[in-house]
Design an enzyme around this catalytic site. Structure first.
Site, PDB file in Angstrom:
ATOM      1  N   ARG A  15      35.061  57.803  65.055  1.00  0.00           N
ATOM      2  CA  ARG A  15      35.345  57.863  63.614  1.00  0.00           C
ATOM      3  C   ARG A  15      34.175  57.291  62.806  1.00  0.00           C
ATOM      4  NH1 ARG A  15      35.164  54.545  59.413  1.00  0.00           N
ATOM      5  NH2 ARG A  15      36.006  52.869  60.714  1.00  0.00           N
ATOM      6  N   ASP A  16      33.900  55.993  62.969  1.00  0.00           N
ATOM      7  CA  ASP A  16      32.864  55.368  62.150  1.00  0.00           C
ATOM      8  C   ASP A  16      31.500  55.964  62.481  1.00  0.00           C
ATOM      9  OD1 ASP A  16      31.262  53.546  60.696  1.00  0.00           O
ATOM     10  OD2 ASP A  16      32.621  51.895  61.086  1.00  0.00           O
ATOM     11  N   HIS A 207      34.799  43.552  62.343  1.00  0.00           N
ATOM     12  CA  HIS A 207      34.161  44.884  62.383  1.00  0.00           C
ATOM     13  C   HIS A 207      32.748  44.681  61.829  1.00  0.00           C
ATOM     14  CE1 HIS A 207      34.498  49.396  61.578  1.00  0.00           C
ATOM     15  NE2 HIS A 207      33.528  49.082  60.742  1.00  0.00           N
ATOM     16  N   HIS A 209      29.030  45.606  61.398  1.00  0.00           N
ATOM     17  CA  HIS A 209      27.902  46.546  61.494  1.00  0.00           C
ATOM     18  C   HIS A 209      26.648  45.738  61.846  1.00  0.00           C
ATOM     19  CE1 HIS A 209      29.527  50.496  60.253  1.00  0.00           C
ATOM     20  NE2 HIS A 209      30.527  49.729  59.861  1.00  0.00           N
ATOM     21  N   CYS A 240      28.486  54.078  56.970  1.00  0.00           N
ATOM     22  CA  CYS A 240      29.458  54.597  56.018  1.00  0.00           C
ATOM     23  C   CYS A 240      28.709  55.417  54.994  1.00  0.00           C
ATOM     24  CB  CYS A 240      30.221  53.453  55.354  1.00  0.00           C
ATOM     25  SG  CYS A 240      31.336  54.016  54.073  1.00  0.00           S
ATOM     26  N   ASN A 249      27.570  50.325  63.953  1.00  0.00           N
ATOM     27  CA  ASN A 249      28.337  49.135  64.329  1.00  0.00           C
ATOM     28  C   ASN A 249      27.655  48.405  65.475  1.00  0.00           C
ATOM     29  OD1 ASN A 249      30.601  51.117  63.298  1.00  0.00           O
ATOM     30  ND2 ASN A 249      31.399  49.044  63.205  1.00  0.00           N
TER      31      ASN A 249
END
Ligand code: HMG
Ligand code: MG
Length: 306
Positions: A15-16, A207, A209, A240, A249
């Site tokens: 996803r990310d 989370h 990055h 993002c 990440n």
């Protein structure tokens, strides 16, 4: 620093990572990545997002990804949903877990989901209530907890307020995100210490990055303060589209290597994870950012050429 014996890694690469690729990745590669990550022992693999396809065209095939996926028993496959339209699409795809995503900074909230923070919480409330009625697990994200690409500094009080509000709305877990990877271990330890005065650390994830190379140190700093859930992405994929300058990440390989070497159990098979990272990066046409994956792949190549 007292580290936990065991941690849960939430893999967010599909996803990310893939939301931020310049070229849309074919659906079958997305499915292959998710299935390989689950086979490598990742207990949670965030699969995709049911967001507006005009905002994130890279994940417009969310329904097809879930329809084509062979789900492994015991593995969770959360998906991002910003609103009730997203929830309806996710329910139609028979998901068991969703995540709403807010921010601690007004400017990022507006850029990312076209809502003020207050409006976003209003938008999430019925999503969380309805998801719970359907028996789903619900995660909440709070972005920009260490800094914002638009407003710069983000007051800790704002992080606490949004995190506590998400719990009040009924989420099971909140992941606090350093969206642009600017935080440092001291800052993260202090932030988690303060959050721990207001919410249960058992239900908090980090989370981080890795833009400034602090993702691993920041995650370990959070573990030292009592957190035991961390997000990471295969090879360090990610970013993002609405956070200029943000890179990927913390790489899952880097986190697994650090944890297992320090006696922290992850349940992840590192060689199988590195195979997966190599497989997806061959398809993306570049080397992974992960230092552990790079070193392991170089070592394998050297062994093959002997
Ligand atoms: P909006 O334009 O304000 O939407 O976007 P709206 O509510 O005004 O609706 C406009 C139209 O969009 C309507 O259609 C809706 O039906 C449709 P029309 O009536 O005009 O035909 N629509 C949708 N269609 C499909 N799926 C949906 C959906 N919602 C509305 N879910 C919206 C608001 C939130 C939808 C938009 O801003 C959006 O999709 N944003 C997503 C941004 C995003 O995905 N960002 C990346 C993920 S967050 C992240 O990466 C950070 C994280 O990793 C943590 C960290 O690192 O900090 C999680
Ligand atoms: Mg992120």
């Amino acid at each position: 620093m007292r580290l936990p014996d065991e941690v849960t890694i939430v893999e967010v690469g599909p996803r990310d990572g893939l939301q931020n690729e310049p070229d849309t990745v074919p659906t079958e590669v997305k499915i292959g990545l998710i299935e390989r990550l689950a086979d490598a022992g990742l207990p949670v693999v965030e699969a995709t997002s049911f967001v507006h396809p005009r905002w994130v065209p890279q994940l417009a095939d969310a329904a097809e990804v879930l329809a084509g996926l062979t789900r492994r028993a015991g593995v969770r496959y959360p998906v991002l949903v910003p609103n009730e339209t997203g929830l309806d699409r996710a329910l139609a795809a028979e998901v068991e877990e969703v995540a709403v995503f807010g921010a601690a900074s007004e400017a990022f909230s507006q850029a990312n989901i076209n809502r003020t923070i207050a409006e976003s919480l209003e938008m999430f409330a019925p999503v969380i209530t309805r998801a719970k009625e359907h028996g789903l697990r619900v995660r909440g994200y709070v972005s920009t907890v260490c800094g914002c690409p638009y407003q710069g500094e983000v007051p800790v009080d704002d992080v606490v307020r949004v995190t506590a509000s998400l719990f009040e709305l009924g989420v099971d877990e909140v992941s606090v995100g350093d969206t642009i990877g600017v935080g440092t271990p001291g800052q993260v330890a202090e932030l988690v210490g303060i959050l721990g005065e207001h919410v249960l650390l058992d239900r908090l994830a980090v989370h981080m990055h890795d833009t400034f190379g602090q993702g691993l140190a920041n995650t370990l700093a959070a573990f030292g303060e009592g957190v035991h859930i961390a997000d990471a992405s295969a090879g360090g994929l990610g970013g993002c589209p609405f956070a200029p300058g943000a890179t990927g990440n913390l790489a899952t390989e880097d986190l697994v290597y650090a944890c297992e070497g320090s006696g922290i159990h992850t349940g992840v098979d590192l060689p199988a994870l590195i195979d997966t990272t190599q497989w997806v990066h061959e398809r993306l046409g570049r080397a992974p950012a992960s230092r552990v994956a790079q070193a392991a792949i170089a070592k394998r190549r050297a062994a093959e050429s002997d």
